[in-house]
Design an enzyme around this catalytic site. Structure first.
Site, PDB file in Angstrom:
ATOM      1  CG  ASP A 270     -53.915 -22.531  -3.349  1.00 28.48           C
ATOM      2  OD1 ASP A 270     -54.588 -23.711  -3.195  1.00 28.48           O
ATOM      3  OD2 ASP A 270     -53.358 -21.896  -4.315  1.00 28.48           O
ATOM      4  CE  LYS A 271     -52.666 -29.207  -6.547  1.00 26.50           C
ATOM      5  NZ  LYS A 271     -51.799 -28.869  -7.934  1.00 26.50           N
TER       6      LYS A 271
ATOM      7  CD  GLU B 124     -58.247 -30.439 -22.354  1.00 27.95           C
ATOM      8  OE1 GLU B 124     -58.610 -29.527 -22.593  1.00 27.95           O
ATOM      9  OE2 GLU B 124     -58.220 -31.628 -22.674  1.00 27.95           O
TER      10      GLU B 124
ATOM     11  NE  ARG C 217     -52.154 -32.361 -12.731  1.00 27.00           N
ATOM     12  CZ  ARG C 217     -52.767 -31.161 -12.579  1.00 27.00           C
ATOM     13  NH1 ARG C 217     -51.945 -30.256 -12.082  1.00 27.00           N
ATOM     14  NH2 ARG C 217     -54.268 -31.081 -12.474  1.00 27.00           N
TER      15      ARG C 217
ATOM     16  CG  ASP D 132     -55.675 -29.256  -8.711  1.00 26.14           C
ATOM     17  OD1 ASP D 132     -56.410 -28.507  -9.635  1.00 26.14           O
ATOM     18  OD2 ASP D 132     -54.571 -28.909  -8.858  1.00 26.14           O
TER      19      ASP D 132
ATOM     20  CG  ASP E 122     -51.462 -18.499  -5.878  1.00 27.18           C
ATOM     21  OD1 ASP E 122     -51.483 -18.360  -7.135  1.00 27.18           O
ATOM     22  OD2 ASP E 122     -52.020 -19.605  -5.551  1.00 27.18           O
TER      23      ASP E 122
ATOM     24  CG  ASN F 248     -58.701 -20.080  -4.754  1.00 25.64           C
ATOM     25  OD1 ASN F 248     -57.839 -19.461  -4.598  1.00 25.64           O
ATOM     26  ND2 ASN F 248     -58.871 -21.393  -5.109  1.00 25.64           N
ATOM     27  CG  ASP F 249     -55.668 -19.630  -1.638  1.00 28.00           C
ATOM     28  OD1 ASP F 249     -56.016 -20.751  -1.633  1.00 28.00           O
ATOM     29  OD2 ASP F 249     -54.714 -19.424  -2.774  1.00 28.00           O
TER      30      ASP F 249
END
Length: 911
Positions: free
Chosen positions: A255-256, A366, A461, A543, A649, A652-653
């Site tokens: 995962d990222k 943000e 980013r 992402d 982590d 969703n993993d």
């Protein structure tokens, strides 16, 4: 919390045959008041429950040939005609093996239960909101996203165990052949079928029952060593059945956010075209903001005469101010105040207490932007649905009314807001977004594309910020058209988008912002280590494409010399075919693909896509759903046959971690769900390097050496039995009986043989420094048919030498054959352990000496099998010495010659 009726929006459910939604009353913190029972929100990572534990463990043990064979063997001893010795010689070893397995599984299940209980006991019942709550959607039980993302925990069986199981089948084949040969040499006389069964039982040592218990206890030792490693603190082994898997990983799927990165955004760069401000020059931005608000407070309405330098300074200050103000206003961040010490929440909110304020937003990007504007002097202190409050460096509150807000969407890649400054009445339309869309919205300039590329190459980013001033008439005209478009019955979304786009023209470009999601510590060297070890890394993230590509470059997942092929968005078979052909023409190229395109490719061209992707040095899958992550893992396993490791982590993993051959969870900010569901839990991504390079490598090499030595130990005694039976007219009579058989594989040789779990070919520092050593293991050479055959030949040679030597040199009685051969056998095994060891540990020396002492001491009590007076003679000593030397010395010579003329790769590093 009172749930409201969902009325019109849910009426469509009636036609689907589903129940009409009803209002619920859910009492938080008061379970005794609940009127209706809902499924419990609990995490459960246990493989068994109280009733299924014992049947489940026994089934998982006996579904494999190895253990089933020994169960049938032990049961056969209840038949009198098949009995060869005491029942305990068969049932005690089997019972010990099962006891070790059951205790290990029980310990893991209890630890898992305690961890789940600890997490489930934590109460998450805090709701923070501003304004009016219309309704709250509560999911429970199977409706929870975290539950839908997970599958039932399964017992993972390592590739090493399957290979050992395969070798035992080969040994069983050899056992059957030897038994048939023995009966054939008797010309199938008499009740030959019973003789076959007796020979099968007689030579049953060919398949060593001690192999399973040695390997299982070895796994416990490896797990203990991993937990005790001070260089990877906090590492937990949740599944002690597969530590050898860590030594043979070919694909790592990671995962990222929160795994490779810290999930903490930091503002790094403000670019105004002619000038850029980095972390080292933010004090200049602060001084510009301070000067603007100081001058506004001090200057009279009439403009004063200014020098040229002062005008330039003021122009730059105003440009910086406009950029910072736009960043402080154009977002969806809400400041939230909490009670702190003597200050209650209402008072903190009324006085905008800095120490009590926290920022809430859907995106950490943000929050990072708003925190940066606070650091340079313009602070977001208040926000609701219709207004925003900023505080200037002088402490004045600036009020802005929100007239319209256009949220960010994945399709638009931008967000906008129209605000009115209450002090001046000015109406301004602010917008920020990705450079690919903003380039066509802002006024012509010659620096946007170049600078966006430069910042992206630094791993930042990038967002483009722009503004447009509107007169009251322009805004009223827009609002009328906007309201009319929203009331349209047909093509509403298209008409609304068209009206908004009428504003998005010729906007003034204010600045570029660069935000970095900080990488975890030592991610770059860890990924480089994994790459040098022959492990291909795939990054699977939810992402967007630009962010994933940035992080891949920043983390050096994609090296500077490698090209990147960004797989364009495909929606049908034809587009996928063309894009795959374009990708096929690229060589040594990293692949970046979105989840939507991946789904189309896998639907129509699964084999072709996986073949191309597996050749890539690195793959990045963005906008990946949790189920897609698990699907990719499954496809890699099926298409390549190689071992996969998944690391993540968050919740969703979990599906990916559970699907992989080896799942690693990182304890992060998203909770412990991934960590609890994984086979191994680490606190930082960098620990993965040592976990694989050192512990995985050692576990695999040690288990390979241990398993082959245990097989050698059993084949030796089986060869001796075969020679003995063939010499004595193929009689199905055991050479060694009772305690000698039990003692041989336990107190006389167990400790030295098991001490091989402490052996290592190189130091851990060398294994980390030269990850190429790990690459050698991917070919499976430590345990292969070749090495197995070598150990079989060694066993046959030594067993034959010992038995024929004892028969040749024996004295007048049969008991002397037993004494000479058994003593030579024990000494040979102890010397062979010494020959196999590569790095001596003090416990190995203790084990050798202790085993030899135990044998010498026990000779006094073995008078039933061994003549005590004979073993005290000089004749016995020289005969045993000669036999032992003939069986071992040639192997020592061969080992020396091999080391001299064909040294292994690791020996060059240790010399």
């Amino acid at each position: 919390i009172n749930g409201c009726s969902f009325c019109r929006c849910c009426e469509c459910l009636k036609c689907c045959g589903r129940r009409e939604p009803r209002p619920r009353t859910v009492w938080l913190g008061h379970p005794e008041k609940r009127e209706q029972r809902y499924p419990r929100n609990v995490i459960n990572n246990q493989k068994y429950n109280f009733f299924t534990f014992l049947p489940g463990v026994l089934f998982n043990q006996f579904k494999y040939f190895f253990n089933l064979y020994f169960l049938l063997l032990a049961c056969s001893q209840f038949v009198v005609e098949m009995r060869l010795g005491a029942l305990y010689t068969y049932w005690v070893p089997l019972g010990f093996v099962l006891a070790v397995t059951v205790i290990r599984e029980a310990a893991e299940e209890i630890r898992c239960y305690m961890r789940d209980k600890e997490v489930n006991s934590q109460i998450y019942s805090k709701l923070t909101a501003r304004g009016t709550v219309v309704g709250v959607v509560l999911y429970t039980g199977r409706e929870l996203r975290s539950v839908m993302n997970t599958s039932n925990p399964r017992s993972k069986i390592g590739l090493f165990d399957l290979e050992v199981n395969c070798l035992t089948k080969i040994l069983f084949g050899a056992l059957v052949v030897v038994s048939l040969v023995m009966v054939a040499l008797q010309h199938f006389a008499g009740r030959w079928y019973l003789q076959i069964i007796r020979f099968l039982l007689l030579f049953s040592n060919i398949i060593p029952i001690s192999l399973r218990v040695n390997l299982d206890m070895g796994k416990i030792v490896y797990s203990w060593v991993i937990r005790r490693d001070s260089k990877i603190p906090g590492t937990v082994v949740r599944s002690s059945t597969i530590p050898e898997q860590l030594g043979r990983i070919s694909y790592l799927l990671t995962d990222k956010t929160g795994t490779l990165t810290q999930n903490e955004m930091v503002f790094k760069r403000l670019h105004l075209g002619t000038v850029a401000y980095g972390l080292d020059s933010m004090d200049e931005v602060q001084s510009h903001i301070f000067s603007i608000y100081t001058q506004q407070a001090q200057e009279p309405p009439a403009a004063k005469a200014l020098s040229l330098a002062a005008k330039v300074r003021r122009t730059m200050s105003s440009r910086v101010h406009e950029a910072v103000k736009a960043i402080a206003l154009c977002h969806n961040v809400t400041p939230v105040y909490e009670a702190s010490g003597a200050t209650d929440q209402a008072e903190a909110e009324r006085h905008y207490e800095d120490s009590c304020r926290a920022y809430q937003a859907a995106s950490p990007d943000e929050v990072a932007l708003v925190q940066w504007t606070e650091s340079v002097g313009l602070t977001l202190v208040g926000r609701d649905q219709s207004s925003v409050q900023l505080r200037s460096p002088g402490g004045h509150i600036l009020n802005f009314t929100i007239l319209q807000i256009f949220p960010f969407t994945y399709e638009s890649k931008r967000m906008g807001i129209i605000v009115r400054d209450e002090s001046t009445g000015e109406i301004t339309f602010y917008m920020k977004g990705a450079d690919v869309v903003m380039a066509g919205i802002v006024q012509y300039n010659d620096w946007l594309e170049e600078e966006c590329g430069n910042m992206a190459r630094e791993g930042l980013r990038v967002l483009v910020v722009a503004k447009k001033s509107l007169t009251e008439e322009q805004y009223q005209d827009f609002e009328a058209r906007y309201v009319q478009a929203k009331l349209s019955v047909h093509d509403r979304s298209l008409k609304v988008a068209t009206v908004i786009e009428s504003l998005e023209m010729e906007m003034e470009l204010l600045c570029l912002t660069g935000v970095e999601d900080q990488l975890q510590a030592d991610v770059r060297p860890t990924l480089e280590t994994l790459r040098n070890a022959g492990i291909k890394v795939w990054m699977l993230t939810g992402d967007k494409l630009e962010t994933a590509t940035c992080t891949a470059k920043n983390a050096h997942l994609v090296t500077r010399t490698q090209d990147i092929h960004i797989f364009r968005l495909v929606t049908n078979r034809g587009e996928a075919h063309l894009e795959l052909n374009a990708f096929r023409r690229k060589h040594d190229c990293a692949l970046v693909i979105s989840g939507d395109s991946l789904e189309v490719c896998l639907k129509y061209y699964e084999y072709e896509f996986m073949e191309l992707a597996c050749q890539c040095p690195a793959v990045v899958c963005c906008r990946c759903a949790p189920t897609q992550k698990a699907q990719i893992v499954r496809l890699l396993q099926e298409r390549t046959g190689k071992l996969t490791c998944a690391v993540g982590d968050g919740g969703n993993d979990v599906s990916m971690i559970q699907e992989a051959d080896c799942g690693v969870g990182v304890e992060g900010k998203e909770g412990k769900q991934a960590s609890l569901a994984a086979d191994f839990s680490i606190t930082q991504f960098k620990h993965l390097g040592r976990l694989l390079m050192v512990h995985g490598r050692n576990s695999y090499k040690r288990s390979a050496a241990l398993s082959q030595f245990v097989i050698h130990r059993s084949l030796c005694i089986s060869t001796m039995q075969a020679v003995f039976s063939s010499v004595f007219y193929f009689a199905s009579v055991p050479l060694y009986q009772g305690f000698l058989i039990i003692g041989y594989s336990t107190i006389y040789t167990m400790f030295p043989v098991f001490s091989l779990v402490l052996d290592k070919d190189v130091k851990s520092e060398v294994a980390m420094l030269y990850p190429e050593l790990y690459k050698d293991l991917l070919k499976g050479r430590p345990l292969s048919y070749k090495t197995f055959l070598i150990w079989v030949l060694i066993s046959i040679y030594q067993g034959s030498i010992i038995m024929y030597g004892a028969l040749l040199l024996f004295e007048s009685e049969f008991v002397h054959i037993v004494a000479i051969s058994f003593t030579s056998l024990i000494l040979t095994e102890l010397l062979m352990v010494a020959l196999t060891i590569q790095t001596w540990h003090w416990l190995m020396i203790v084990a050798e000496l202790l085993s030899l002492s135990c044998y010498i001491a026990s000779l006094v009590f073995l008078h039933e099998f061994i003549d005590v007076y004979f073993i005290a003679t000089l004749s016995f000593l020289w005969k045993v010495t000669v036999i032992t030397l003939v069986s071992c010395l040639p192997l020592y010579v061969l080992k020396y010659l091999r080391r001299r003329f064909s040294p292994p790769s690791y020996s060059k590093l240790t010399s």
